[in-house]
Design a protein around this motif. Structure first.
Motif, PDB file in Angstrom:
ATOM      1  N   VAL F 129      78.492   7.557  83.022  1.00 15.95           N
ATOM      2  CA  VAL F 129      78.935   8.945  83.143  1.00 15.95           C
ATOM      3  C   VAL F 129      78.817   9.339  84.606  1.00 15.95           C
ATOM      4  N   LEU F 130      79.898   9.888  85.166  1.00 16.86           N
ATOM      5  CA  LEU F 130      79.926  10.256  86.578  1.00 16.86           C
ATOM      6  C   LEU F 130      79.854  11.786  86.732  1.00 16.86           C
ATOM      7  N   PRO F 131      79.291  12.233  87.863  1.00 17.73           N
ATOM      8  CA  PRO F 131      79.146  13.676  88.100  1.00 17.73           C
ATOM      9  C   PRO F 131      80.501  14.333  88.347  1.00 17.73           C
ATOM     10  N   VAL F 132      80.543  15.649  88.098  1.00 19.16           N
ATOM     11  CA  VAL F 132      81.781  16.409  88.289  1.00 19.16           C
ATOM     12  C   VAL F 132      81.476  17.679  89.074  1.00 19.16           C
ATOM     13  N   GLY F 133      82.511  18.372  89.482  1.00 19.33           N
ATOM     14  CA  GLY F 133      82.346  19.562  90.302  1.00 19.33           C
ATOM     15  C   GLY F 133      82.302  20.850  89.493  1.00 19.33           C
ATOM     16  N   GLY F 134      82.058  21.939  90.200  1.00 14.62           N
ATOM     17  CA  GLY F 134      82.125  23.264  89.581  1.00 14.62           C
ATOM     18  C   GLY F 134      81.001  23.574  88.609  1.00 14.62           C
ATOM     19  N   ILE F 135      79.861  22.887  88.767  1.00 17.28           N
ATOM     20  CA  ILE F 135      78.786  23.015  87.787  1.00 17.28           C
ATOM     21  C   ILE F 135      78.303  24.463  87.640  1.00 17.28           C
ATOM     22  N   LYS F 136      78.098  25.162  88.749  1.00 18.24           N
ATOM     23  CA  LYS F 136      77.581  26.527  88.659  1.00 18.24           C
ATOM     24  C   LYS F 136      78.515  27.413  87.825  1.00 18.24           C
ATOM     25  N   GLU F 137      79.774  27.386  88.150  1.00 19.08           N
ATOM     26  CA  GLU F 137      80.727  28.220  87.428  1.00 19.08           C
ATOM     27  C   GLU F 137      80.802  27.823  85.949  1.00 19.08           C
ATOM     28  N   LYS F 138      80.733  26.536  85.686  1.00 19.41           N
ATOM     29  CA  LYS F 138      80.801  26.069  84.304  1.00 19.41           C
ATOM     30  C   LYS F 138      79.597  26.539  83.502  1.00 19.41           C
ATOM     31  N   ILE F 139      78.399  26.523  84.144  1.00 19.51           N
ATOM     32  CA  ILE F 139      77.177  26.945  83.447  1.00 19.51           C
ATOM     33  C   ILE F 139      77.256  28.428  83.088  1.00 19.51           C
ATOM     34  N   LEU F 140      77.718  29.210  84.035  1.00 18.94           N
ATOM     35  CA  LEU F 140      77.838  30.643  83.761  1.00 18.94           C
ATOM     36  C   LEU F 140      78.809  30.896  82.613  1.00 18.94           C
ATOM     37  N   ALA F 141      79.898  30.163  82.607  1.00 19.32           N
ATOM     38  CA  ALA F 141      80.879  30.317  81.521  1.00 19.32           C
ATOM     39  C   ALA F 141      80.274  29.892  80.189  1.00 19.32           C
ATOM     40  N   ALA F 142      79.466  28.838  80.218  1.00 24.12           N
ATOM     41  CA  ALA F 142      78.856  28.351  78.984  1.00 24.12           C
ATOM     42  C   ALA F 142      77.952  29.422  78.380  1.00 24.12           C
ATOM     43  N   LYS F 143      77.169  30.079  79.229  1.00 26.97           N
ATOM     44  CA  LYS F 143      76.273  31.131  78.724  1.00 26.97           C
ATOM     45  C   LYS F 143      77.072  32.264  78.079  1.00 26.97           C
TER      46      LYS F 143
END
Ligand SMILES: [Ca+2]
Ligand SMILES: [Ca+2]
Ligand SMILES: [Ca+2]
Ligand SMILES: [Ca+2]
Ligand SMILES: [Ca+2]
Ligand SMILES: [Ca+2]
Ligand SMILES: [Ca+2]
Ligand SMILES: [Ca+2]
Ligand SMILES: [Ca+2]
Ligand SMILES: [Ca+2]
Ligand SMILES: [Ca+2]
Ligand SMILES: [Ca+2]
Lengths: 199, 199, 199, 199, 199, 199
Positions: F129-143
């Motif tokens: 599994v490789l890392p991807v971008g946009g983690i901060k924005e994705k986490i906020l959306a997940a919440k």
């Protein structure tokens, strides 16, 4: 512009002549086969016209299988892959036609191609060989690459006549008008080592 | 603009007439066959409209197989390859239609095409022959190439009438309106040497 | 703009009406068949929308095979080729829909198309006929081409009402709303000469 | 912008709602079938997203064949053709999803679609119905076209709440969240006249 | 530019060297197989020339199956998928040729690839290895990634000779001229854990 | 940016995380199957790289069928359709890889996906599994979407460490390095209601 003639140990490998804005060079047509259903795969960054040349060469061989004592059905039992190194260089034009025909003929017969020979000429579906451009540059490149014999269309003889004889030393020429002559000149009667049984 | 009429020794080879911004010229339609499943391969740097002409010609022949005493099933037993030299020249337009039809008819019957004949005309699926452009330039090219007989659409007769008679010396014309006439005129009853048994 | 109505001797040939920036004209839809597997080939320099019309026409005929006493399986036993001369002219738009339907119906039934009739109208998969544009120009072209009867969508009647009656002399009109009417009007009960046995 | 609701006599025909820069309009999804191998043909000048909607609708129906008492194998025995008139108008977007699903469901069951009903909504592969845009314009177009009932995504209810009640007179709404609701509402239990036996 | 050599636990995974405007980097060629019919699937945002390299590698392996004690028929019994991470990065060029060949050879034999080895070089259909560009940048990247051994074309030796010896510490080089040497050097005789039975 | 986590009642539906210039959002991967021959259909306005991810996921599952007690032949007996709503939104990139893998694994096993879980990460053919971008924005959306658990590449842990802890309340994280971990975490042992018998 620094490729050298290699050798004739492998069936299906034939030396052609290329001409680009960078000057002349030799190129190799390499064909390989595997049990299959008659599919033709082409690689080497080839343009549409050059791909058509390969299609014509294969069809011509099918239609004249008896010339080489090949069974007509053999073409539907193998997939053929034709490659033209080097992959990074785009290539196009019809002038590799006789080289491709010779490559396929060598592949299916497993006969060696004559040593130190190179060729350039367009083919037609009826078997004529047509003249091509860039003859002077191609000849110079052939010499640099240690080519000794050349097959050209007889209509390209006039291009040779215009070249200073100095440059032609050590080269012998075959001027041909049809594909049967090409095969008679280019194919050795000797099979390659470890020849496949193609049937 | 310096191509010459060749000969009629090979089945499937017919002489047509081309017209470009460079003037008129003759061109050859070459068809070849191999055992297969009815696939049609087209080479020679052809545009879409010219490719369509080949498709129409083949379908017309299938639908009128009885004209030539051909079995309807024969078309599904062979792959056909049609080539139009020279590969480096892009070609398009519908005017090679009757030449392509004649080529395929000669191929499947293995009958010779009449000597020193050339033709130009669009075909339709119902069998009509339609007029084409560039007649004057094409006629001049035909003469230069040693053509003696020409097949044209009857609606192109008016174009001939406008040409100075001087230029027409030594040429005879067939003005046709349908494809049956074309085949009747163009195909010899004699088979080519070493004719294939097509069945 | 100088095409003439031809005749109705060949099954699958129907006269339509075209409208371009150059004015109106008649055009021909020509369909031909050969033993095959249900493939549809389209030629004549057709755009995507016009090709879709042919697909819709063929599917409609399949779904309503009983209208014409056709066996449902017959469509999988023949390849169909539809051509629209002239090859050099690009054509597009949905207005040849009813002409294409009539062409296919005539082809599969081998029934003659009514004499001196032309038509224009879009088709839908459910069988409705939709109005099309360029009616005035198309009507004028029809007259010039010796057409006597016209089939149009009933929603195009208003376009006819706006044309000076002088121009309509000698023309009779059928205004239709569905494809069954088209086939009832356009197809003769008589088969063409040398009709094929389609089964 | 002048299309009218037609009728529900033909299986596979369903009324949808379109929204373009020209305003709202109704559109028809028309599906037809023929014995075949499960091929899906799409016509009507459709963009890629709209084509995907048809693919999703067909797959959803396959996966939920039991909802409609269909045999799982039936989908491999027929070719389906879906058309969206009018051919000259390019169309795209996901909003015809539930209309396409209803069309295919009606086609395979041969059940009538409810009278004077129209619908708009995106579908997902798991069966959810998603909201779409242009609701106001679509509603006005529906009224002009004599639509009485509308199926919308429940998330589009807020768009309806913003429309002046005056404009909604005579319209009743079904707000749905999944595709089962769509089919329950839209499909009549009555088969069309001359229903096919689909098996 | 921060990829690290991983391990050699999985058959079909080989370390190559890439060179972009961003500098050198290592890359991985990953091949996987599944029961099938000989289809080759390529992913990883690959350009046409790089895809051709994979085709050449597979054909070469087919033609020389005996080198690896593989049955000629095995290639028609599996589908092969070759992937080059990372998906977001476009990749092209012929320099991964020997890496792809090694990947396929490891996959079909289930033999481990030698540890901490990387390679770069173009392949030809006759089995020659051709030199590639960007050697200096690739070497530096290899060191950063903990590579210990490198396979290069013998014609790339001159590029190595121009690099400051300081940078080459800890690296050993194999200069090769044909593909047999590549396979002899790169493939371990040990099979991977849980090796598949490929037949 | 207002999508909500739905539920886990349907096999093959998995929640992923998207990142566009508009911010983060969740997205759904939906897979469905039907008796067929192993064809993979992809819809949802997907770019080439995202389509490649689906191909890799399916091949990986084929190669590791034993992990999930699946028969190797099952993949040739079903056609798979994968859709990513919403159809109007173009999507691309490799970051949905692990979500697609989980979707296919759930589909073929008919096992439920864990509740309130979402994931993002690129996959490789060897199972990393490789890392991807946009983690901060994705986490906020997940919440915002009521996600409780997240699966990320271990190399993305550093991106999480940089986020203010305030924003992470109520979220638990799984940092993984290979695909086996993903499946172990994401797939419930419970089958969905009305699970299909896949064989
Ligand atoms: Ca060179
Ligand atoms: Ca050459
Ligand atoms: Ca010439
Ligand atoms: Ca001609
Ligand atoms: Ca005309
Ligand atoms: Ca028309
Ligand atoms: Ca309208
Ligand atoms: Ca709609
Ligand atoms: Ca990297
Ligand atoms: Ca490499
Ligand atoms: Ca959203
Ligand atoms: Ca994701």
């Amino acid at each position: 512009p620094k490729t050298k003639y290699a050798n004739n140990n492998v069936a299906g490998v034939v030396t052609g002549l290329a001409w680009t804005s960078m000057g002349g060079d030799i190129l190799f047509i390499e064909s390989s086969m595997a049990k299959g259903k008659g599919k033709l795969t082409l690689t080497g960054n080839l343009g549409d016209v050059m791909k058509e040349s390969a299609t014509i060469a294969l069809q011509f061989l099918k239609a004249h299988h008896d010339w080489l004592d090949l069974d007509a059905n053999v073409f539907n039992k193998y997939d053929v892959h034709m490659h033209v190194p080097e992959g990074a260089t785009p290539k196009d034009g019809p002038s590799a036609g006789i080289t491709m025909l010779t490559s396929l003929a060598s592949l299916f017969t497993q006969r060696k191609v004559k040593k130190n020979i190179a060729m350039t000429g367009e083919i037609t579906l009826r078997g004529d060989v047509l003249p091509v451009g860039g003859i002077k540059e191609k000849i110079l490149a052939a010499k640099r690459a240690d080519i000794k014999e050349l097959i050209l269309c007889e209509k390209n003889k006039q291009d040779i006549d215009e070249i200073n004889e100095e440059y032609l030393k050590g080269l012998s020429f075959h001027f041909v008008s049809n594909m049967r002559e090409v095969l008679d000149i280019a194919l050795s009667n000797q099979k390659v080592k470890d020849a496949l049984t193609v049937q």
